[in-house]
Scaffold this active site. Structure first.
Site, PDB file in Angstrom:
ATOM      1  N   HIS A 265      24.158  17.334 -11.770  1.00  0.00           N
ATOM      2  CA  HIS A 265      23.026  16.908 -10.802  1.00  0.00           C
ATOM      3  C   HIS A 265      21.709  16.799 -11.270  1.00  0.00           C
ATOM      4  CE1 HIS A 265      21.237  16.019  -6.630  1.00  0.00           C
ATOM      5  NE2 HIS A 265      20.247  16.618  -7.286  1.00  0.00           N
ATOM      6  N   GLU A 266      21.236  17.851 -11.970  1.00  0.00           N
ATOM      7  CA  GLU A 266      19.878  17.928 -12.758  1.00  0.00           C
ATOM      8  C   GLU A 266      19.745  17.153 -14.013  1.00  0.00           C
ATOM      9  OE1 GLU A 266      17.746  18.858 -10.790  1.00  0.00           O
ATOM     10  OE2 GLU A 266      18.774  20.211  -9.375  1.00  0.00           O
ATOM     11  N   HIS A 269      19.174  13.493 -12.991  1.00  0.00           N
ATOM     12  CA  HIS A 269      17.634  13.553 -12.812  1.00  0.00           C
ATOM     13  C   HIS A 269      16.920  13.401 -14.332  1.00  0.00           C
ATOM     14  CE1 HIS A 269      17.147  13.750  -8.690  1.00  0.00           C
ATOM     15  NE2 HIS A 269      17.541  15.048  -8.542  1.00  0.00           N
ATOM     16  N   GLU A 295      17.259  10.463  -6.871  1.00  0.00           N
ATOM     17  CA  GLU A 295      18.532  11.020  -6.272  1.00  0.00           C
ATOM     18  C   GLU A 295      19.775  10.258  -6.589  1.00  0.00           C
ATOM     19  OE1 GLU A 295      18.181  14.030  -5.556  1.00  0.00           O
ATOM     20  OE2 GLU A 295      19.775  14.556  -4.390  1.00  0.00           O
TER      21      GLU A 295
HETATM   22 ZN    ZN Z   1      18.153  16.090  -6.635  1.00  0.00          ZN
END
Ligand code: ZN
Length: 499
Positions: A265-266, A269, A295
């Site tokens: 997830h990170e 980003h 996101e």
């Molecule tokens: Zn996030």
């Protein structure tokens, strides 16, 4: 003064403010990772000093004059400097419309409200938080009025996180999505209930987890010469400059997948961050456009890719090499079922791909009503519990696992929640477009090769910075504004597919 000169002055000021912002970022990152506990008070002073300095430089009257000069004699229609001027205007207006006393009051009240929320959640006692929630709502309403809004006051707040988004459009898109999710839930639950998730539990040493996730993040395209991973309590990603992106995670030695998905997830980003244009760094053109688009990048890698079969056909054997004993615990098919388990639960951050968005839809409805004044703070627990029962089919046992679970309202973050679901919708829509526009891409992903996907994301999403509004960016990249059909189709295909 000519537009050229005014622009140069704006550019220098924008970069100066960005230098202060990224410096604060370093201090903030350090605070969340390695700072000793006794450093907190002085660190708060440092951060507040820098925030004040950045605000002062960004809202100084001469900035308004330089912007007006550029607007008075715009550059040629295709000159991208107009984009920066437009966005500088937006930032300047939003920052200068809030009077200093309201800024101070918001900072003071939200910091006290956060303390009250921590205590209320610990005791599971909404009454402790209620007076603070009332104050925060009142201040947020004043804030929206200062910014100005059309349609509904909530739009003024939404604009802070998602430029151009409107509550009525979101309501329509979310209604479509809710219908799909509610219909899909029983089948998805049944489809993933066959394997006991405890089968995966074991001992996965932190060092091994680090080794595995480093491999995954590197293969995704994260540049470790321009970024790193460190442990923290609440994982996040922060860009400290054009060549320095920090990812954080936390480890659970009984189950390596928690940290892995958090890292994916990170890293999503982080890849957005690393894909921003360096030549315009410190200006809006070199900045991310919105939370809903940010996101989408994290969810695309975490869910669309990271929870897919083809991803694990490639990575499961590698995980088995690093974690001896894994293949004796679960088969690939069982592993896939466990990481995709759908089950209604109370806590948003622990929920699955289907129910996650129901959690957001509930918060979106309530926070709009709070800002519009059709719901009183005192009635939040009752309304939360009954809406929760309707959507999830289970009773909320206490306020800590109900309306007190998230910090956002305590921080004055009304308008933040819907960006999570926008991220999920955009992720599905963007990934579908990437597959449609790149023949053979799925085979490359199955082979652990993500280079072409990342280049496409750079070109179609990251490199645009704040050139377009989020919805226009979606139109450019996918041919349509954000809508519910792609996430709906993806989830249906995933959870109702024949064996
Ligand atoms: Zn996030």
């Amino acid at each position: 003064m000519t537009s050229e000169t005014a622009y140069e002055k704006l550019l220098a000021r924008s970069r100066e403010v960005s230098l202060i912002g990224t410096t604060s970022g370093v201090l903030g990152w350090d605070q969340e990772t390695y700072m000793p506990p006794k450093g907190v008070a002085f660190r708060a002073e440092q951060l507040s000093y820098l925030a004040g300095l950045a605000h002062q430089l960004g809202t100084a009257p001469e900035v308004g004059e330089w912007i007006a000069t550029c607007e008075g004699a715009p550059f040629a229609a295709d000159d991208e400097r107009n984009v920066n001027v437009r966005e500088w205007r937006r930032d300047y207006d939003r920052a200068t419309k809030i009077p200093a006393d309201l800024v101070t009051e918001l900072a003071r009240v939200s910091s006290l409200a956060r303390e009250a929320w921590i205590e209320a959640r610990k005791k599971s006692d909404f009454a402790v938080f209620q007076p603070w929630l009332e104050k925060i709502i009142e201040l947020s309403r004043r804030q929206a009025d200062c910014w100005g809004w059309t349609g509904t006051r909530y739009n003024g707040l939404l604009e802070a996180y998602e430029p151009g988004a409107r509550a009525d459009q979101l309501t329509a898109v979310f209604a479509d999505l809710r219908k799909t999710l509610v219909e899909l839930l029983p089948a998805a639950k049944a489809r993933t209930a066959s394997v006991d998730p405890r089968k995966l539990l074991g001992h996965y040493p932190v060092e091994k987890q680090k080794q595995f996730e480093q491999q995954v993040a590197e293969t995704m395209g994260f540049d470790f010469e321009a970024g790193r991973i460190d442990p923290t309590t609440h994982p996040f990603c922060t860009g400290l400059g054009p060549q320095d992106c920090r990812l954080t995670t936390r480890y659970d030695e009984t189950n390596f997948t928690f940290s892995l998905f958090s890292i994916m997830h990170e890293t999503g980003h982080g890849l957005y961050d690393q894909g921003l244009r360096r030549d315009v760094q410190g200006t809006p053109l070199g900045d991310a456009v919105s939370l809903g688009i940010h996101e989408s990048q994290s969810r695309l890698w975490e869910n669309q890719i990271g929870r897919s079969r083809i991803f694990w056909e490639y990575w499961f054997p590698r995980a088995c090499d690093i974690f001896p004993g894994l293949k004796e615990k679960v088969s690939l098919e069982e592993f896939w079922t466990i990481i995709n388990r759908v089950e209604p639960s109370y806590i948003r951050t622990e929920s699955d791909e289907v129910t996650y968005n129901l959690h957001i839809i509930l918060r979106f409805e309530l926070e709009q009503a709070l800002i519009e004044g059709t719901l009183k703070a005192a009635d939040v627990p009752g309304v939360w519990n009954s809406r929760f029962k309707e959507l999830f089919g289970i009773e909320v046992p206490d306020a800590a696992r109900g309306c007190l679970q998230d910090v956002h309202w305590a921080m004055g973050g009304f308008g933040y929640f819907p960006t999570y679901t926008l991220g999920n919708l955009n992720a599905a829509q963007i990934f579908r477009a990437a597959l449609a526009q790149n023949a053979g891409l799925e085979n490359e992903i199955a082979g652990g090769n993500y280079g072409r996907l990342l280049s496409w994301l750079h070109k179609n999403i990251h490199e645009h910075g704040r050139r377009y509004t989020p919805n226009d960016l979606m139109r450019h990249a996918t041919g349509e504004p954000t809508n519910a059909s792609y996430l709906g189709q993806y989830l249906k295909a995933k959870f109702t597919a024949a064996e």
